[in-house]
Motif scaffolding. Structure first.
Motif, PDB file in Angstrom:
ATOM      1  N   PHE A   1    -105.191 -48.758 -89.367  1.00 27.28           N
ATOM      2  CA  PHE A   1    -104.123 -47.778 -89.547  1.00 27.28           C
ATOM      3  C   PHE A   1    -102.762 -48.329 -89.133  1.00 27.28           C
ATOM      4  N   CYS A   2    -102.735 -49.506 -88.519  1.00 33.18           N
ATOM      5  CA  CYS A   2    -101.491 -50.058 -87.983  1.00 33.18           C
ATOM      6  C   CYS A   2    -100.676 -50.747 -89.068  1.00 33.18           C
ATOM      7  N   ASN A   3     -99.343 -50.709 -88.897  1.00 32.92           N
ATOM      8  CA  ASN A   3     -98.477 -51.476 -89.780  1.00 32.92           C
ATOM      9  C   ASN A   3     -98.367 -52.898 -89.245  1.00 32.92           C
ATOM     10  N   SER A   4     -97.481 -53.690 -89.818  1.00 27.01           N
ATOM     11  CA  SER A   4     -97.373 -55.097 -89.421  1.00 27.01           C
ATOM     12  C   SER A   4     -96.892 -55.265 -87.985  1.00 27.01           C
ATOM     13  N   ASP A   5     -96.292 -54.215 -87.412  1.00 25.46           N
ATOM     14  CA  ASP A   5     -95.839 -54.267 -86.021  1.00 25.46           C
ATOM     15  C   ASP A   5     -96.891 -53.734 -85.051  1.00 25.46           C
TER      16      ASP A   5
ATOM     17  N   ILE B   1     -98.450 -47.031 -85.615  1.00 20.33           N
ATOM     18  CA  ILE B   1     -99.008 -46.054 -86.555  1.00 20.33           C
ATOM     19  C   ILE B   1     -97.992 -44.939 -86.762  1.00 20.33           C
ATOM     20  N   ASP B   2     -97.553 -44.710 -88.006  1.00 23.90           N
ATOM     21  CA  ASP B   2     -96.598 -43.635 -88.248  1.00 23.90           C
ATOM     22  C   ASP B   2     -97.307 -42.281 -88.211  1.00 23.90           C
ATOM     23  N   MET B   3     -96.520 -41.216 -88.185  1.00 25.70           N
ATOM     24  CA  MET B   3     -97.069 -39.878 -87.997  1.00 25.70           C
ATOM     25  C   MET B   3     -98.009 -39.471 -89.129  1.00 25.70           C
ATOM     26  N   ASN B   4     -97.639 -39.781 -90.358  1.00 27.34           N
ATOM     27  CA  ASN B   4     -98.481 -39.407 -91.494  1.00 27.34           C
ATOM     28  C   ASN B   4     -99.834 -40.107 -91.423  1.00 27.34           C
ATOM     29  N   THR B   5     -99.794 -41.406 -91.093  1.00 28.82           N
ATOM     30  CA  THR B   5    -101.035 -42.170 -90.983  1.00 28.82           C
ATOM     31  C   THR B   5    -101.871 -41.674 -89.809  1.00 28.82           C
ATOM     32  N   ALA B   6    -101.195 -41.327 -88.700  1.00 27.20           N
ATOM     33  CA  ALA B   6    -101.911 -40.810 -87.534  1.00 27.20           C
ATOM     34  C   ALA B   6    -102.616 -39.500 -87.881  1.00 27.20           C
TER      35      ALA B   6
ATOM     36  N   LYS C   1     -97.322 -30.260 -90.208  1.00 25.02           N
ATOM     37  CA  LYS C   1     -98.126 -29.435 -89.299  1.00 25.02           C
ATOM     38  C   LYS C   1     -98.681 -30.255 -88.147  1.00 25.02           C
ATOM     39  N   PHE C   2     -98.949 -31.531 -88.412  1.00 20.07           N
ATOM     40  CA  PHE C   2     -99.421 -32.411 -87.346  1.00 20.07           C
ATOM     41  C   PHE C   2     -98.338 -32.540 -86.275  1.00 20.07           C
ATOM     42  N   MET C   3     -97.080 -32.716 -86.707  1.00 18.58           N
ATOM     43  CA  MET C   3     -95.990 -32.844 -85.743  1.00 18.58           C
ATOM     44  C   MET C   3     -95.754 -31.526 -85.010  1.00 18.58           C
ATOM     45  N   GLU C   4     -95.975 -30.391 -85.694  1.00 26.89           N
ATOM     46  CA  GLU C   4     -95.882 -29.103 -85.004  1.00 26.89           C
ATOM     47  C   GLU C   4     -96.948 -28.991 -83.917  1.00 26.89           C
ATOM     48  N   MET C   5     -98.131 -29.485 -84.231  1.00 24.04           N
ATOM     49  CA  MET C   5     -99.205 -29.469 -83.239  1.00 24.04           C
ATOM     50  C   MET C   5     -98.828 -30.303 -82.017  1.00 24.04           C
ATOM     51  N   LEU C   6     -98.087 -31.383 -82.228  1.00 18.75           N
ATOM     52  CA  LEU C   6     -97.712 -32.257 -81.125  1.00 18.75           C
ATOM     53  C   LEU C   6     -96.680 -31.629 -80.208  1.00 18.75           C
ATOM     54  N   ARG C   7     -96.099 -30.515 -80.626  1.00 20.04           N
ATOM     55  CA  ARG C   7     -95.125 -29.826 -79.776  1.00 20.04           C
ATOM     56  C   ARG C   7     -95.770 -28.792 -78.860  1.00 20.04           C
ATOM     57  N   ARG C   8     -97.093 -28.641 -78.965  1.00 16.78           N
ATOM     58  CA  ARG C   8     -97.776 -27.681 -78.117  1.00 16.78           C
ATOM     59  C   ARG C   8     -97.595 -28.032 -76.647  1.00 16.78           C
ATOM     60  N   ASP C   9     -97.647 -27.017 -75.777  1.00 14.50           N
ATOM     61  CA  ASP C   9     -97.378 -27.231 -74.367  1.00 14.50           C
ATOM     62  C   ASP C   9     -98.339 -28.207 -73.720  1.00 14.50           C
ATOM     63  N   ASP C  10     -99.581 -28.253 -74.201  1.00 16.44           N
ATOM     64  CA  ASP C  10    -100.556 -29.131 -73.552  1.00 16.44           C
ATOM     65  C   ASP C  10    -100.458 -30.568 -74.049  1.00 16.44           C
TER      66      ASP C  10
ATOM     67  N   PHE D   1     -93.366 -43.655 -83.789  1.00 18.01           N
ATOM     68  CA  PHE D   1     -94.643 -44.277 -84.132  1.00 18.01           C
ATOM     69  C   PHE D   1     -95.561 -44.216 -82.918  1.00 18.01           C
ATOM     70  N   PHE D   2     -96.829 -43.976 -83.174  1.00 16.10           N
ATOM     71  CA  PHE D   2     -97.834 -44.102 -82.128  1.00 16.10           C
ATOM     72  C   PHE D   2     -98.171 -45.572 -81.921  1.00 16.10           C
ATOM     73  N   THR D   3     -98.521 -45.921 -80.691  1.00 15.02           N
ATOM     74  CA  THR D   3     -99.217 -47.169 -80.423  1.00 15.02           C
ATOM     75  C   THR D   3    -100.714 -46.855 -80.417  1.00 15.02           C
ATOM     76  N   PRO D   4    -101.594 -47.851 -80.518  1.00 11.72           N
ATOM     77  CA  PRO D   4    -103.030 -47.578 -80.385  1.00 11.72           C
ATOM     78  C   PRO D   4    -103.357 -46.854 -79.075  1.00 11.72           C
ATOM     79  N   ARG D   5    -102.659 -47.229 -78.001  1.00  5.04           N
ATOM     80  CA  ARG D   5    -102.875 -46.543 -76.724  1.00  5.04           C
ATOM     81  C   ARG D   5    -102.482 -45.077 -76.837  1.00  5.04           C
ATOM     82  N   GLY D   6    -101.417 -44.785 -77.600  1.00  5.51           N
ATOM     83  CA  GLY D   6    -100.986 -43.413 -77.782  1.00  5.51           C
ATOM     84  C   GLY D   6    -102.023 -42.572 -78.505  1.00  5.51           C
ATOM     85  N   LEU D   7    -102.666 -43.164 -79.520  1.00  6.14           N
ATOM     86  CA  LEU D   7    -103.706 -42.417 -80.227  1.00  6.14           C
ATOM     87  C   LEU D   7    -104.922 -42.198 -79.335  1.00  6.14           C
ATOM     88  N   ASP D   8    -105.255 -43.186 -78.513  1.00  2.08           N
ATOM     89  CA  ASP D   8    -106.344 -42.992 -77.551  1.00  2.08           C
ATOM     90  C   ASP D   8    -106.031 -41.812 -76.628  1.00  2.08           C
TER      91      ASP D   8
END
Length: 275
Positions: free
Chosen positions: A177-181, A184-189, A204-213, A252-259
């Motif tokens: 899912f990673c780009n050359s750098d 991971i962009d939001m759509n791919t995430a 909607k994914f980005m809206e979910m990321l604004r949740r308090d938790d 962009f997410f890093t792999p650690r961010g997705l974990d």
């Protein structure tokens, strides 16, 4: 300790050993081992110099904090690479001692199997050098000291191999899912986490990321959450060129961010195959 002149090139040399780290090892003009940071960058799985430069900076800070002089182990230098107007150009580099290279490996991203391999190599080589002492005097105390050194070397090697075994299955989990750098962009995430997000699109994914938790994004003060996640290595904010030619800020997410996000969303999870 010999201090290298960064303006004088090292003679071409490698040790001829079987390890790739042996093959890129150089000798300075006094016959002492050195490694080019640019060469280590490739073997330690870093595509971009600026990321590995930060690894070297962290390593120098650690060495300085220990009371040693980092300049004894990390010397500024230049390296000629292909590219530029005339077909080659000089770029920033460092010359590292074995000790310096070991600390660079310790400062690297432990999820990369290449970094774990570097830790193993330099841990063993550093211990071998410590054990390369004159003949042991024939006394119980001397034999005990040597036995303790061998035990420490064996313990360090076992620990390094365990770290490599742990890192191997984790590393590369998000690679497809990673780009050359390596980001991971939001759509791919959103696509990567379809099983957890229920097929949400980017908006909607980005809206979910604004949740308090989660608090990954925030409408009122967008930079505040970014800085926290950037500092934790979970995200990178970059300017990218939009289809209309304008440059816009994008997260962009890093792999650690997705974990981290998977943990927040509820559990153990392996990503879905990329479409």
């Amino acid at each position: 300790m010999n201090h290298l002149n960064p303006n004088v090139p090292l003679p071409p040399f490698n040790s001829g050993g079987s390890s790739p780290f042996d093959k890129i090892m150089l000798l300075d003009h006094n016959g002492e081992e050195r490694w080019s940071a640019r060469d280590l960058q490739q073997l330690m799985g870093y595509d971009r110099w600026e990321f590995f430069d930060k690894v070297v900076q962290r390593a120098t800070e650690t060495v300085n904090a220990s009371g040693l002089d980092a300049l004894d182990h990390f010397r500024g230098a230049t390296k000629v690479i292909k590219g530029g107007r005339w077909g080659s150009q000089q770029v920033k580099d460092y010359r590292l001692t074995r000790f310096g290279a070991y600390h660079a490996a310790l400062a690297g991203d432990g999820r990369k199997p290449e970094v774990a391999a570097a830790k193993t190599y330099f841990a063993v080589k550093t211990r071998e050098a410590e054990l390369a002492v004159p003949a042991v005097p024939d006394s119980p105390e001397a034999h005990l000291a040597l036995a303790q050194n061998y035990l420490a070397a064996a313990t360090e090697l076992v620990a390094a191999k365990k770290e490599l075994a742990i890192a191997a299955p984790k590393a590369g989990k998000w690679d497809r899912f990673c780009n050359s750098d390596g980001l991971i962009d939001m759509n791919t995430a959103a696509h990567a986490l379809t099983d957890l997000t229920g097929g949400l699109g980017r908006t909607k994914f980005m809206e979910m990321l604004r949740r308090d938790d989660i608090r990954f994004l925030q409408k009122q003060n967008q930079r505040l959450p970014y800085q926290g996640h950037e500092g934790a290595g979970r995200a990178v904010v970059k300017f990218v060129e939009a289809p209309n030619g304008q440059w816009v800020e994008q997260t962009f997410f890093t792999p650690r961010g997705l974990d981290w996000l998977v943990d927040r969303l509820g559990g153990n999870y392996l990503p879905l195959p990329a479409a």
